[in-house]
Scaffold this motif. Structure first.
Motif, PDB file in Angstrom:
ATOM      1  N   HIS A  47       4.733  -1.794  -5.097  1.00 40.16           N
ATOM      2  CA  HIS A  47       5.969  -2.611  -5.626  1.00 40.16           C
ATOM      3  C   HIS A  47       6.116  -2.473  -7.226  1.00 40.16           C
ATOM      4  O   HIS A  47       7.091  -1.999  -7.528  1.00 40.16           O
ATOM      5  CB  HIS A  47       5.856  -4.075  -5.145  1.00 40.16           C
ATOM      6  CG  HIS A  47       7.151  -4.579  -5.451  1.00 40.16           C
ATOM      7  ND1 HIS A  47       7.121  -5.607  -6.918  1.00 40.16           N
ATOM      8  CD2 HIS A  47       8.392  -5.024  -4.978  1.00 40.16           C
ATOM      9  CE1 HIS A  47       8.276  -5.893  -7.107  1.00 40.16           C
ATOM     10  NE2 HIS A  47       8.992  -5.790  -6.044  1.00 40.16           N
ATOM     11  N   SER A  53       9.367   0.667  -2.672  1.00 43.42           N
ATOM     12  CA  SER A  53       9.557  -0.836  -2.607  1.00 43.42           C
ATOM     13  C   SER A  53       9.442  -1.091  -1.338  1.00 43.42           C
ATOM     14  O   SER A  53       9.040  -2.393  -0.792  1.00 43.42           O
ATOM     15  CB  SER A  53      10.967  -0.876  -3.288  1.00 43.42           C
ATOM     16  OG  SER A  53      11.142  -2.425  -3.064  1.00 43.42           O
ATOM     17  N   LYS A  54      10.106  -0.304  -0.422  1.00 46.31           N
ATOM     18  CA  LYS A  54      10.340  -0.548   1.231  1.00 46.31           C
ATOM     19  C   LYS A  54       8.826  -0.708   1.538  1.00 46.31           C
ATOM     20  O   LYS A  54       8.618  -1.356   2.560  1.00 46.31           O
ATOM     21  CB  LYS A  54      11.157   0.403   1.749  1.00 46.31           C
ATOM     22  CG  LYS A  54      11.304   0.239   3.194  1.00 46.31           C
ATOM     23  CD  LYS A  54      12.194   1.295   3.650  1.00 46.31           C
ATOM     24  CE  LYS A  54      12.543   1.024   5.301  1.00 46.31           C
ATOM     25  NZ  LYS A  54      13.452   2.125   6.108  1.00 46.31           N
ATOM     26  N   LEU A  55       7.984   0.289   1.272  1.00 46.75           N
ATOM     27  CA  LEU A  55       6.695   0.332   1.829  1.00 46.75           C
ATOM     28  C   LEU A  55       5.849  -0.732   1.609  1.00 46.75           C
ATOM     29  O   LEU A  55       5.097  -1.227   2.073  1.00 46.75           O
ATOM     30  CB  LEU A  55       6.135   1.649   1.433  1.00 46.75           C
ATOM     31  CG  LEU A  55       4.677   2.016   1.817  1.00 46.75           C
ATOM     32  CD1 LEU A  55       4.653   2.190   3.412  1.00 46.75           C
ATOM     33  CD2 LEU A  55       4.118   3.290   1.468  1.00 46.75           C
ATOM     34  N   SER A  56       6.056  -1.262   0.350  1.00 49.34           N
ATOM     35  CA  SER A  56       5.214  -2.410  -0.146  1.00 49.34           C
ATOM     36  C   SER A  56       5.392  -3.739   0.671  1.00 49.34           C
ATOM     37  O   SER A  56       4.378  -4.514   0.853  1.00 49.34           O
ATOM     38  CB  SER A  56       5.578  -2.619  -1.413  1.00 49.34           C
ATOM     39  OG  SER A  56       6.914  -3.270  -1.852  1.00 49.34           O
ATOM     40  N   GLN A  57       6.529  -3.758   1.291  1.00 48.87           N
ATOM     41  CA  GLN A  57       6.883  -4.846   2.173  1.00 48.87           C
ATOM     42  C   GLN A  57       6.433  -4.655   3.663  1.00 48.87           C
ATOM     43  O   GLN A  57       6.833  -5.462   4.562  1.00 48.87           O
ATOM     44  CB  GLN A  57       8.413  -5.070   2.165  1.00 48.87           C
ATOM     45  CG  GLN A  57       8.989  -5.057   0.670  1.00 48.87           C
ATOM     46  CD  GLN A  57       8.545  -6.528   0.210  1.00 48.87           C
ATOM     47  OE1 GLN A  57       8.377  -7.530   0.837  1.00 48.87           O
ATOM     48  NE2 GLN A  57       8.562  -6.243  -1.273  1.00 48.87           N
ATOM     49  N   SER A  58       5.734  -3.563   3.846  1.00 44.09           N
ATOM     50  CA  SER A  58       5.379  -3.297   5.243  1.00 44.09           C
ATOM     51  C   SER A  58       4.450  -4.042   5.754  1.00 44.09           C
ATOM     52  O   SER A  58       3.300  -4.659   5.073  1.00 44.09           O
ATOM     53  CB  SER A  58       4.890  -2.026   5.305  1.00 44.09           C
ATOM     54  OG  SER A  58       4.162  -1.583   6.421  1.00 44.09           O
ATOM     55  N   GLU A  98      15.058   7.636  -5.431  1.00 45.72           N
ATOM     56  CA  GLU A  98      14.747   7.654  -4.049  1.00 45.72           C
ATOM     57  C   GLU A  98      13.217   7.053  -3.685  1.00 45.72           C
ATOM     58  O   GLU A  98      13.143   6.563  -2.753  1.00 45.72           O
ATOM     59  CB  GLU A  98      15.116   9.007  -3.574  1.00 45.72           C
ATOM     60  CG  GLU A  98      14.953   9.064  -1.984  1.00 45.72           C
ATOM     61  CD  GLU A  98      15.909   8.391  -1.158  1.00 45.72           C
ATOM     62  OE1 GLU A  98      15.665   8.074   0.107  1.00 45.72           O
ATOM     63  OE2 GLU A  98      17.045   8.105  -1.870  1.00 45.72           O
ATOM     64  N   LYS A 158      13.058   3.465  -4.285  1.00 43.35           N
ATOM     65  CA  LYS A 158      13.247   2.708  -3.162  1.00 43.35           C
ATOM     66  C   LYS A 158      12.464   2.859  -2.154  1.00 43.35           C
ATOM     67  O   LYS A 158      11.977   1.822  -1.508  1.00 43.35           O
ATOM     68  CB  LYS A 158      14.616   3.435  -2.848  1.00 43.35           C
ATOM     69  CG  LYS A 158      15.936   3.104  -3.612  1.00 43.35           C
ATOM     70  CD  LYS A 158      17.087   3.593  -3.179  1.00 43.35           C
ATOM     71  CE  LYS A 158      18.426   3.391  -3.954  1.00 43.35           C
ATOM     72  NZ  LYS A 158      19.261   4.082  -3.479  1.00 43.35           N
ATOM     73  N   ASN A 159      11.669   3.943  -1.619  1.00 47.85           N
ATOM     74  CA  ASN A 159      11.145   4.086  -0.705  1.00 47.85           C
ATOM     75  C   ASN A 159       9.549   3.246  -1.016  1.00 47.85           C
ATOM     76  O   ASN A 159       8.994   2.916  -0.034  1.00 47.85           O
ATOM     77  CB  ASN A 159      10.424   5.716  -0.412  1.00 47.85           C
ATOM     78  CG  ASN A 159      11.646   6.611   0.260  1.00 47.85           C
ATOM     79  OD1 ASN A 159      12.771   5.717   0.711  1.00 47.85           O
ATOM     80  ND2 ASN A 159      11.930   7.556   0.058  1.00 47.85           N
TER      81      ASN A 159
END
Length: 413
Positions: free
Chosen positions: A220, A193-198, A187, A190-191
């Motif tokens: 990432h 990786s998602k934050l790195s795309q912000s 988890e 995933k979080n």
């Protein structure tokens, strides 16, 4: 209570010769003289000679005995050897009572298992441990443990087995703990990786903008590190724990059923001995009654009844000895399997502890590696943050976005 040793009768030259080493002379409550080998527990009505054989058998236990369902009689002590002529000279009941009295000196039954009583003589050696100085399971779990709550006593092997089952449960809980850590790592990955795309603060410029972009990239990279950590935890820690636990469970189940079956057989043989003992007592009582009712007027009839009663009593005695032999064989088999299985449980426990230790060490190694990788992902960010220069950023920005360097002047008339 130990009977007092007797002195040789006056005028008995054969008894004036000292007994062989290890032999003692006693008298039964009926006044019959018998001889006991204090080392092997062999008994005999005949006075042993200097060349009398002394079979080698384990010495008696001097340690104290636990509480339990106790019954005193000998199922493993040797009966005094008697020739047919010797027996015929004594009433069968006297012989039987004397044998039982002798046997009570050496053995005790606790929950169908025969144990030696404390030694008869002070100089008798203690029973030696099978594995001295090792605190081995095969030396300390022979008797049953009385439950303080009043429930039926628990066998020594059951105590050992419960410890192993508890270890198996602890291993299962360790695997569950690692599984929860894996979920957290998944988890978290995933979080990150998602934050790195912000897109937040994506328009920051200059050296600060570069440092900010690198920080987002490090998120990432860190996400990848935690994902790898999660996968390795599953393959190198959780899976081995579960696999070993399943194999461990199968081994315990096999040993559990085997020992329980042997203990049931032993209890069954013990019941057979008790039944045969009661039958012999009944036959002896019947023989005594018929002997006391001897009527001279009907001598032939009573003699025939006595002969028949004597045959039945003799047969009952043979049945008792046969049942005692079956019991001893069953107990010997149980003893051998208890030793073997206890040592096997020791081996399994050592393997389990060592396996868990190795897997937990692997966990800490992976954790250190994760920290190192995480450190490597933020090192570039640290370097860029140290290079942040507001003056340089201003210069570069001015050069790119300047609109003119001519300044306003005063107007002339």
């Amino acid at each position: 209570m130990k009977p007092a040793a007797t002195s040789p009768a006056p005028g008995d030259e054969s008894k004036s010769v000292p007994l062989p080493q290890g032999w003692r002379c006693y008298k039964s409550p009926e006044g019959c003289r018998y001889y006991v080998n204090t080392g092997s527990k062999e008994t005999t009505w005949k006075r042993p000679s200097a060349t009398y054989g002394t079979p080698v058998r384990p010495p008696a236990q001097r340690n104290s005995l636990p509480e339990g369902n106790i019954n005193l009689f000998s199922s493993s002590s040797s009966f005094p050897s008697s020739s047919p002529s010797d027996v015929s000279q004594k009433p069968l009941s006297l012989v039987s009572h004397s044998l039982e009295f002798i046997s009570q000196l050496f053995c005790i039954q606790i929950n169908c298992v025969t144990f030696p009583l404390p030694s008869v003589t002070p100089d008798q050696p203690e029973q030696q441990l099978l594995k001295p100085n090792e605190w081995s399971y095969c030396d300390y779990f022979w008797t049953d443990k009385k439950d303080p709550q009043g429930t039926p006593s628990v066998g020594g092997f059951e105590v050992l087995l419960q410890k192993q089952l508890k270890g198996k449960q602890m291993q299962k809980e360790m695997a569950e703990f690692v599984r929860e850590r894996i979920k957290i790592e998944d988890e978290y990955s995933k979080n990150l990786s998602k934050l790195s795309q912000s897109p937040l603060a994506a328009q920051e410029e200059g050296t600060l903008g570069e440092a900010w972009a690198q920080l987002k990239r490090s998120c990432h990279d860190e996400a990848e590190v935690h994902l790898k950590f999660s996968n390795k935890l599953q393959c190198e820690v959780e899976k081995p724990l579960l696999t070993f636990r399943d194999n461990f469970k199968k081994e315990l189940k096999k040993y559990d059923h085997h020992i329980i079956d042997l203990r049931k057989q032993l209890a069954s043989r013990y019941a057979g001995v008790e039944k045969a003992r009661k039958a012999l007592a009944d036959r002896q009582k019947d023989l005594e009654v018929k002997t006391q009712q001897l009527d001279i007027k009907h001598m032939n009839k009573h003699e025939e009844d006595i002969k028949k009663a004597r045959r039945k009593s003799t047969q009952a005695g043979d049945d008792l000895m046969h049942n005692v032999d079956l019991y001893n064989r069953a107990q010997s088999k149980w003893f051998e399997e208890m030793v073997t299985t206890s040592l096997e449980l020791e081996r399994l426990e050592v393997e389990r502890v060592e396996m868990i230790r190795q897997n937990l060490r692997q966990y800490t190694t992976l954790r250190h590696e994760t920290d190192m990788f995480n450190q490597s992902t933020v090192e570039p960010v640290d370097q860029l943050l140290q290079s942040v220069d507001p003056a340089k950023d201003r210069e570069l920005w001015v050069q790119e976005h300047k609109t003119g360097d001519l300044r306003p002047v005063d107007m002339d008339i």
